[in-house]
Design a protein around this motif. Structure first.
Motif, PDB file in Angstrom:
ATOM      1  N   VAL A  14       8.758   0.916  -9.569  1.00  0.00           N
ATOM      2  CA  VAL A  14       8.201  -0.214  -8.818  1.00  0.00           C
ATOM      3  C   VAL A  14       8.839  -0.340  -7.440  1.00  0.00           C
ATOM      4  N   LYS A  15       9.569   0.684  -7.017  1.00  0.00           N
ATOM      5  CA  LYS A  15      10.230   0.643  -5.719  1.00  0.00           C
ATOM      6  C   LYS A  15       9.207   0.428  -4.598  1.00  0.00           C
ATOM      7  N   GLY A  16       9.508  -0.508  -3.711  1.00  0.00           N
ATOM      8  CA  GLY A  16       8.631  -0.796  -2.587  1.00  0.00           C
ATOM      9  C   GLY A  16       7.422  -1.641  -2.916  1.00  0.00           C
ATOM     10  N   ARG A  17       7.313  -2.126  -4.166  1.00  0.00           N
ATOM     11  CA  ARG A  17       6.120  -2.864  -4.588  1.00  0.00           C
ATOM     12  C   ARG A  17       6.388  -4.335  -4.860  1.00  0.00           C
ATOM     13  N   LEU A  18       7.640  -4.777  -4.744  1.00  0.00           N
ATOM     14  CA  LEU A  18       7.989  -6.110  -5.214  1.00  0.00           C
ATOM     15  C   LEU A  18       8.461  -7.033  -4.097  1.00  0.00           C
ATOM     16  N   LEU A 126      -9.878  -1.783 -12.769  1.00  0.00           N
ATOM     17  CA  LEU A 126      -8.758  -1.588 -11.859  1.00  0.00           C
ATOM     18  C   LEU A 126      -9.046  -2.245 -10.506  1.00  0.00           C
ATOM     19  N   GLY A 127      -8.157  -3.167 -10.098  1.00  0.00           N
ATOM     20  CA  GLY A 127      -8.256  -3.801  -8.786  1.00  0.00           C
ATOM     21  C   GLY A 127      -9.313  -4.876  -8.665  1.00  0.00           C
ATOM     22  N   SER A 128      -9.912  -5.294  -9.767  1.00  0.00           N
ATOM     23  CA  SER A 128     -11.015  -6.252  -9.683  1.00  0.00           C
ATOM     24  C   SER A 128     -10.597  -7.630  -9.190  1.00  0.00           C
ATOM     25  N   GLU A 129      -9.320  -7.972  -9.302  1.00  0.00           N
ATOM     26  CA  GLU A 129      -8.864  -9.306  -8.888  1.00  0.00           C
ATOM     27  C   GLU A 129      -8.114  -9.288  -7.564  1.00  0.00           C
ATOM     28  N   ARG A 130      -8.131  -8.179  -6.872  1.00  0.00           N
ATOM     29  CA  ARG A 130      -7.480  -8.162  -5.562  1.00  0.00           C
ATOM     30  C   ARG A 130      -8.304  -8.977  -4.576  1.00  0.00           C
ATOM     31  N   GLY A 131      -7.617  -9.690  -3.713  1.00  0.00           N
ATOM     32  CA  GLY A 131      -8.308 -10.554  -2.756  1.00  0.00           C
ATOM     33  C   GLY A 131      -7.299 -11.459  -2.080  1.00  0.00           C
ATOM     34  N   ASP A 132      -7.769 -12.618  -1.646  1.00  0.00           N
ATOM     35  CA  ASP A 132      -6.887 -13.493  -0.871  1.00  0.00           C
ATOM     36  C   ASP A 132      -6.464 -14.737  -1.643  1.00  0.00           C
ATOM     37  N   ARG A 133      -6.637 -14.754  -2.979  1.00  0.00           N
ATOM     38  CA  ARG A 133      -6.200 -15.913  -3.757  1.00  0.00           C
ATOM     39  C   ARG A 133      -4.682 -15.941  -3.877  1.00  0.00           C
ATOM     40  N   ALA A 134      -4.094 -17.124  -3.818  1.00  0.00           N
ATOM     41  CA  ALA A 134      -2.651 -17.276  -3.981  1.00  0.00           C
ATOM     42  C   ALA A 134      -2.289 -17.167  -5.456  1.00  0.00           C
ATOM     43  N   PRO A 135      -1.115 -16.623  -5.771  1.00  0.00           N
ATOM     44  CA  PRO A 135      -0.703 -16.531  -7.178  1.00  0.00           C
ATOM     45  C   PRO A 135      -0.574 -17.885  -7.861  1.00  0.00           C
ATOM     46  N   ALA A 276      -5.890  -5.339 -13.516  1.00  0.00           N
ATOM     47  CA  ALA A 276      -6.877  -6.185 -12.829  1.00  0.00           C
ATOM     48  C   ALA A 276      -6.421  -6.509 -11.413  1.00  0.00           C
ATOM     49  N   GLY A 277      -5.117  -6.739 -11.256  1.00  0.00           N
ATOM     50  CA  GLY A 277      -4.580  -7.028  -9.931  1.00  0.00           C
ATOM     51  C   GLY A 277      -4.407  -5.809  -9.047  1.00  0.00           C
ATOM     52  N   GLY A 278      -4.674  -4.634  -9.593  1.00  0.00           N
ATOM     53  CA  GLY A 278      -4.532  -3.405  -8.813  1.00  0.00           C
ATOM     54  C   GLY A 278      -3.111  -2.894  -8.741  1.00  0.00           C
ATOM     55  N   LEU A 279      -2.231  -3.441  -9.583  1.00  0.00           N
ATOM     56  CA  LEU A 279      -0.831  -3.021  -9.568  1.00  0.00           C
ATOM     57  C   LEU A 279      -0.660  -1.823 -10.492  1.00  0.00           C
ATOM     58  N   ALA A 280      -0.846  -0.646  -9.925  1.00  0.00           N
ATOM     59  CA  ALA A 280      -0.785   0.602 -10.691  1.00  0.00           C
ATOM     60  C   ALA A 280      -0.078   1.664  -9.870  1.00  0.00           C
ATOM     61  N   GLY A 281       0.512   2.624 -10.568  1.00  0.00           N
ATOM     62  CA  GLY A 281       1.097   3.765  -9.890  1.00  0.00           C
ATOM     63  C   GLY A 281       0.067   4.876  -9.737  1.00  0.00           C
ATOM     64  N   ARG A 282       0.540   6.020  -9.250  1.00  0.00           N
ATOM     65  CA  ARG A 282      -0.334   7.190  -9.098  1.00  0.00           C
ATOM     66  C   ARG A 282       0.405   8.419  -9.615  1.00  0.00           C
ATOM     67  N   GLN A 331       1.553  -8.359  -5.470  1.00  0.00           N
ATOM     68  CA  GLN A 331       2.416  -7.186  -5.285  1.00  0.00           C
ATOM     69  C   GLN A 331       1.598  -5.984  -4.837  1.00  0.00           C
ATOM     70  N   ALA A 332       0.400  -5.841  -5.400  1.00  0.00           N
ATOM     71  CA  ALA A 332      -0.444  -4.694  -5.060  1.00  0.00           C
ATOM     72  C   ALA A 332      -0.872  -4.736  -3.602  1.00  0.00           C
ATOM     73  N   GLU A 333      -1.155  -5.917  -3.088  1.00  0.00           N
ATOM     74  CA  GLU A 333      -1.573  -6.029  -1.675  1.00  0.00           C
ATOM     75  C   GLU A 333      -0.437  -5.596  -0.765  1.00  0.00           C
ATOM     76  N   THR A 334       0.780  -5.998  -1.109  1.00  0.00           N
ATOM     77  CA  THR A 334       1.932  -5.593  -0.303  1.00  0.00           C
ATOM     78  C   THR A 334       2.147  -4.087  -0.374  1.00  0.00           C
ATOM     79  N   SER A 335       1.972  -3.520  -1.572  1.00  0.00           N
ATOM     80  CA  SER A 335       2.133  -2.076  -1.739  1.00  0.00           C
ATOM     81  C   SER A 335       1.151  -1.322  -0.860  1.00  0.00           C
ATOM     82  N   ALA A 336      -0.090  -1.797  -0.829  1.00  0.00           N
ATOM     83  CA  ALA A 336      -1.110  -1.133  -0.020  1.00  0.00           C
ATOM     84  C   ALA A 336      -0.787  -1.209   1.460  1.00  0.00           C
TER      85      ALA A 336
END
Length: 339
Positions: A14-18, A126-135, A276-282, A331-336
């Motif tokens: 999770v380095k760089g994702r948090l 995968l990634g279906s809930e990414r957007g601009d909603r606050a946690p 759902a949040g798009g928080l996945a590795g590769r 976290q996924a938005e920041t990773s991207a």
């Protein structure tokens, strides 16, 4: 707890994702004086249970990341009922004699997830809930009265991981935590690793009630903070209303943890909510794989505890709506953005 080398391997995933989570943990410490061990919070269960790093099957073994005809989706077979419903899912997908992975490859991701959810399974594109909603979304329903956590009564109605982690952190900050369970539906985490359960609930009081008797409302009468992870209508059927609780006395806080929001009945567990949040590795081919262990669970617990401390600081009187999928998406938005 796991050895440092093993912990380092988990943290490397999770380095760089948090970045957002680190800021949340730091502010919780500023507000309460309680240091947050992120590595421990995220990977304590994996260490105690001896889980291996995940790939396209989750660390706990129940959630499956599946290639579909047009993308990727996760289906979580977390409960005996989910396994029992698997033949029905395959029939809905028109592949009654195929395995789940084969059926998924013949199906669109949205259709796969919709069919699984129709049968009561936790599933996500995968990634279906990414957007601009606050946690965390705060709604004011009561009067303000600023105070800190020391000596406040926290009633924890939640189960499994996210809510109990929130309650654990509030307890470390000086609150008196009372865990309340139904006589007919105990916390499912009791049947998991016993040391993990004990660590989450160490020092907390325990109360087991017949919810149908009306005893739940009585247990909440003198509470300052409530942590729950139920569908709102389920509590309302028991005569418990968050809005009324908050309006009854200044400074109270109610934390509502859900998979996707209080107005959405879809269920979620930590692994599928992370997807759902798009928080996945590769992997080395660029295909997605799971990160961590049910990662959206501890993420949400940390966000929820911070939200309570922040709300009390500004006076409380708030309903805090915390979505697991949206906590993961933050976290996924920041990773991207940093890739």
């Amino acid at each position: 707890m796991m050895k440092n080398a093993a912990l380092d391997r988990w943290m490397a995933t999770v380095k760089g994702r948090l970045g957002p989570l680190t800021a949340v943990a730091d502010d919780f410490t500023t507000l309460t004086g309680v240091p947050v061990d992120l590595a421990g919070a995220l990977f304590e269960r994996a260490g105690l249970a001896g889980f291996r790093l995940p790939a396209r099957v989750s660390a706990g073994g129940s959630c499956h990341l599946l290639a579909t005809a047009d993308g990727w989706a996760a289906v979580n077979l977390a409960r005996p009922d989910d396994h029992a419903a698997l033949p029905a899912l395959l029939a809905l997908l028109g592949a009654p004699r195929a395995g789940l992975r084969t059926a998924a490859r013949r199906t669109g991701a949205t259709e796969l997830v919709r069919s699984a959810q129709m049968l009561g399974m936790a599933a996500a594109v995968l990634g279906s809930e990414r957007g601009d909603r606050a946690p965390v979304r705060a709604e004011r329903h009561g009067q303000s009265r600023p105070r800190d956590l020391t000596g406040l009564k926290v009633v924890d109605l939640s189960a499994l991981w996210a809510g109990p982690l929130c309650a654990r952190l509030l307890g470390l900050a000086g609150a008196r935590v009372v865990k309340v369970e139904s006589t007919t539906r105990p916390d499912g985490a009791r049947f998991g690793h016993p040391d993990f359960y004990r660590r989450l609930h160490a020092g907390h009081e325990s109360l087991v009630l017949d919810f149908a008797s009306g005893a739940l409302a009585e247990a909440l009468a003198d509470a300052d903070v409530v942590v729950e992870a139920s569908r709102p209508r389920a509590l309302r059927r028991l005569g418990v209303h968050a809005e009324e609780f908050l309006a009854a006395r200044p400074g109270r806080v109610w934390v509502s943890i859900t998979g996707y929001g209080r107005d959405d009945d879809r269920i979620a567990f930590g692994d599928d909510a992370a997807i759902a949040g798009g928080l996945a590795g590769r992997d080395r081919h660029g295909d997605p794989e799971f990160l961590g262990d049910a990662l959206a669970d501890p993420l949400t617990g940390l966000y929820a505890a911070h939200a309570v401390a922040r709300s009390l600081h500004r006076g409380g009187g708030e309903l805090l709506c915390v979505s697991m999928a949206t906590c993961a998406a933050a976290q996924a938005e920041t990773s991207a953005a940093t890739c």
